[in-house]
Scaffold this motif. Structure first.
Motif, mmCIF file in Angstrom:
data_model
loop_
_atom_site.group_PDB
_atom_site.id
_atom_site.type_symbol
_atom_site.label_atom_id
_atom_site.label_comp_id
_atom_site.label_asym_id
_atom_site.label_seq_id
_atom_site.Cartn_x
_atom_site.Cartn_y
_atom_site.Cartn_z
ATOM 1 N N VAL A 1 0.873 -1.183 0.000
ATOM 2 C CA VAL A 1 0.000 0.000 0.000
ATOM 3 C C VAL A 1 0.905 1.227 0.000
ATOM 4 O O VAL A 1 1.243 1.777 1.053
ATOM 5 N N GLU B 1 0.449 4.228 -1.333
ATOM 6 C CA GLU B 1 -0.196 5.537 -1.270
ATOM 7 C C GLU B 1 -1.112 5.584 -0.059
ATOM 8 O O GLU B 1 -1.624 4.548 0.390
ATOM 9 N N TYR C 1 -4.243 5.591 2.198
ATOM 10 C CA TYR C 1 -5.495 4.895 1.904
ATOM 11 C C TYR C 1 -6.575 5.261 2.931
ATOM 12 O O TYR C 1 -6.297 5.453 4.113
ATOM 13 N N MET C 2 -7.813 5.321 2.443
ATOM 14 C CA MET C 2 -9.013 5.569 3.231
ATOM 15 C C MET C 2 -8.921 6.896 3.989
ATOM 16 O O MET C 2 -9.046 7.940 3.374
ATOM 17 N N ASP D 1 -20.255 2.946 1.457
ATOM 18 C CA ASP D 1 -18.830 2.626 1.374
ATOM 19 C C ASP D 1 -18.621 1.117 1.449
ATOM 20 O O ASP D 1 -18.563 0.530 2.529
ATOM 21 N N ARG E 1 -16.072 -0.616 0.974
ATOM 22 C CA ARG E 1 -14.704 -1.042 1.296
ATOM 23 C C ARG E 1 -14.578 -1.502 2.749
ATOM 24 O O ARG E 1 -13.506 -1.919 3.156
ATOM 25 N N GLU F 1 -7.288 -6.690 -3.369
ATOM 26 C CA GLU F 1 -7.823 -5.411 -3.834
ATOM 27 C C GLU F 1 -8.690 -5.644 -5.071
ATOM 28 O O GLU F 1 -8.319 -6.393 -5.983
ATOM 29 N N ARG F 2 -9.855 -5.006 -5.076
ATOM 30 C CA ARG F 2 -10.771 -5.170 -6.206
ATOM 31 C C ARG F 2 -10.734 -3.910 -7.064
ATOM 32 O O ARG F 2 -10.915 -2.790 -6.557
ATOM 33 N N VAL F 3 -10.512 -4.093 -8.338
ATOM 34 C CA VAL F 3 -10.445 -2.966 -9.256
ATOM 35 C C VAL F 3 -11.775 -2.220 -9.266
ATOM 36 O O VAL F 3 -12.854 -2.820 -9.377
ATOM 37 N N VAL G 1 -13.113 -0.795 -6.786
ATOM 38 C CA VAL G 1 -13.666 -0.738 -5.428
ATOM 39 C C VAL G 1 -12.577 -0.310 -4.453
ATOM 40 O O VAL G 1 -12.720 0.681 -3.734
ATOM 41 N N GLY G 2 -11.485 -1.050 -4.404
ATOM 42 C CA GLY G 2 -10.395 -0.734 -3.483
ATOM 43 C C GLY G 2 -10.061 -1.890 -2.570
ATOM 44 O O GLY G 2 -10.366 -3.047 -2.879
ATOM 45 N N ARG G 3 -9.465 -1.573 -1.441
ATOM 46 C CA ARG G 3 -9.078 -2.576 -0.470
ATOM 47 C C ARG G 3 -10.133 -2.672 0.629
ATOM 48 O O ARG G 3 -10.734 -1.671 1.003
#
Length: 453
Positions: A27, A29, A31-32, A334, A336, A444-446, A448-450
């Motif tokens: 990770v 960058e 995140y959240m 959300d 995620r 991680e889902r493209v 959507v995110g983590r």
């Protein structure tokens, strides 16, 4: 034995470092919530003290801690090193928990760098462990609260007051736990003080409603003994009151998305969460699972009076679920967070589903009461649930992070978990931590995110 515990502590720290390294490698960058916290910390590192992101709703304690580490140890202010701030507080967690557990178990604490096995296990509690590797306020806030409580239990009340101020720099509602530190320390002192007949505070398991009334009526008689130690905590409350007046409310920054509510079902979610996560501590006490199950059934259905009380409580809970359930926009949108799927696929499955959990909520609450009350007085057992009310009731969002401090304080009061139970608890935490970490880092889902707590 102490050398073995030191080795386990080194292993604990080593695993934490390895996990942090993997978080930073995968990770790369923010995140959240990190995109809010990281730029603010970087601004402080540059000395831009007047810079403040209005979307941040918590005080700057986390950023000040990072700046302190930056200035003292010459750490670089970048994402990796900012996350290290939290991991370092994760290192401190078992050391502080050892002393808190020792207070409740009435045992002498071991040397500072020799945490107990139970403290090491509890330090791997999934919420604390996960957020120990992201730049969030959770773990530093928890550690500051526990330091406040431990200082109070050691009768270092001015130090506890100072640490209480520090804890409020991480989260505003930590002021509640400053009060808890004071009350918990004084109730334990009065309980074992010779000749104390002013405060009526009988053993919790055998107490009834009449004892509670007598305890309240006798409290004014104990005030002369209680008030001298309250001075440092009064200073904290006064400063907090000044902050609320200056800020025109408790929430900093974005007040529109953090409006206090009356979220009664949040208490039910907490007790269910605590039981699902902490079932080894509930079941693995004196007498094992059979005894706790028998005791819970007896409390709920052991007589006509208890059956009537269970029915009345069930009706009350049903009314509160009907009128005070909050479908928060963040919870619904959300995807995620794990709570998004729990809410959509469980609670929203059918209109009747939230009501079907009512007997379970009651059973869980009784189980925790029995486990905590077995070695405490009535007021000692009641103080934490009472102070959880102003902590959780105003929070409109179902968010497991809000349960972190209440759970740790609750679990610390369970004093007779068998060694096999501590082993099972550690294994259970490990399974959850491995699963949640694996999903977050590698699933991680493209688009959507983590996925995370």
């Amino acid at each position: 034995m102490s050398s073995d515990r030191r080795i386990l502590y080194v292993v604990y720290c080593g695993v934490a470092v390895a996990v942090l390294k993997e978080f930073n490698a995968v990770v790369t960058e923010p995140y959240m919530d990190e995109p809010f916290h990281v730029p603010q910390a970087l601004a402080y590192c540059r000395g831009e003290w007047s810079t403040w992101d209005p979307k941040i709703t918590t005080p700057p304690g986390l950023y000040l801690l990072s700046v302190l580490l930056h200035r003292v140890f010459m750490f670089k202010c970048n994402l990796n090193l900012l996350r290290l701030t939290n991991t370092l507080t994760l290192f401190a967690l078992p050391l502080i928990l050892t002393r808190l557990l020792g207070f409740h178990q009435r045992r002498r604490s071991p040397p500072i760098l020799t945490p107990s096995i139970e403290a090491l296990v509890l330090s791997s509690f999934p919420i604390a462990w996960f957020f120990g590797f992201l730049y969030y306020t959770e773990v530093p806030s928890l550690v500051s609260v526990l330091c406040t409580v431990v200082a109070a239990t050691q009768n270092k009340h001015w130090l506890a007051g100072l640490l209480g101020i520090v804890s409020c720099l991480f989260r505003q509602n930590n002021v509640i736990w400053v009060l808890y530190a004071y009350v918990a320390s004084q109730l334990m002192r009065l309980r074992f003080k010779r000749g104390n007949d002013k405060l009526h505070d009988p053993p919790a398991l055998g107490a009834g409603p009449g004892d509670f009334i007598r305890s309240i009526m006798s409290a004014p008689k104990a005030l002369p003994e209680l008030l001298p130690a309250f001075a440092p905590y009064a200073v904290v409350l006064a400063l907090f009151g000044g902050f609320v007046i200056w800020n025109d409310g408790i929430v900093l920054g974005d007040k529109s998305n953090h409006v206090p509510s009356f979220h009664v079902p949040q208490l039910y979610y907490f007790i269910a969460f605590a039981t699902i996560i902490g079932w080894p501590a509930v079941l693995c006490g004196e007498g094992g699972p059979l005894k706790i199950a028998t005791d819970v059934i007896s409390r709920m259905f052991g007589s006509k009076r208890r059956i009537l009380l269970t029915a009345i409580i069930s009706i009350f809970m049903g009314i509160t679920i009907q009128h005070f359930t909050i479908h928060h926009p963040f919870l619904l949108s959300d995807n995620r967070h794990f709570t998004f799927y729990i809410w959509r696929r469980v609670f929203m499955l059918h209109a009747a589903v939230p009501y079907l959990f009512i007997p379970g909520y009651q059973a869980c609450a009784w189980a925790w009461w029995i486990r905590v009350a077995c070695d405490q007085s009535l007021l000692q057992t009641l103080v934490l649930p009472v102070l959880i009310l102003p902590t959780l009731l105003p929070t409109p969002l179902l968010e497991p992070r809000y349960f972190l401090v209440p759970y740790i304080l609750l679990r610390a009061q369970v004093v007779d978990v068998k060694p096999y139970g501590i082993f099972v608890e550690g294994l259970w935490y490990m399974v959850i931590n491995v699963a949640t970490t694996y999903v977050f880092l590698y699933k991680e889902r493209v688009g959507v995110g983590r996925f995370m707590w």
